[in-house]
Scaffold this active site. Sequence first.
Site, short mmCIF file in Angstrom:
data_model
loop_
_atom_site.label_atom_id
_atom_site.label_comp_id
_atom_site.label_asym_id
_atom_site.label_seq_id
_atom_site.Cartn_x
_atom_site.Cartn_y
_atom_site.Cartn_z
N CYS A 29 0.75 -1.27 0.11
CA CYS A 29 0.04 -0.03 0.16
C CYS A 29 0.73 1.35 0.01
O CYS A 29 1.56 1.61 0.93
CB CYS A 29 -0.78 0.04 1.06
N CYS A 32 -0.11 3.69 2.83
CA CYS A 32 0.47 2.98 4.09
C CYS A 32 2.09 3.39 4.33
O CYS A 32 2.57 3.62 5.22
CB CYS A 32 0.28 1.66 4.02
#
Length: 109
Positions: A29, A32
């Site tokens: 991600c 993230c």
Amino acid sequence: MENIKNIEQYSEIKNGEKAAVMLFSADWCPDCRLIDTFIQEIIENNSEEFDFYKVDSDKRKDICAEAGVMGIPSFVAYKSGRTIAEFIGNDSKTREQIEEFLHNAKAKL
């Protein structure tokens, strides 16, 4: 930030006396990974009120389902078995938004 390894550990932390914040994320991600660049400072600034944990959404789908987390990056704060704040969704999250989430969570302690 410690990784949550199983549903039992999740339940123990969720039901604990000290407030806990869980970051739901995954290695792939990009949003993230952006959070990773500043999360340690946020943790240090809020460590008196919260313990912080990471949940890998790919490896711990059971915990994501239990927490109602369908998108990443997401944050959920718990204390004594109750959810005190949620910042859930698959949208990018800025440092300021995360700090505001923690400020709102502190108000509910």
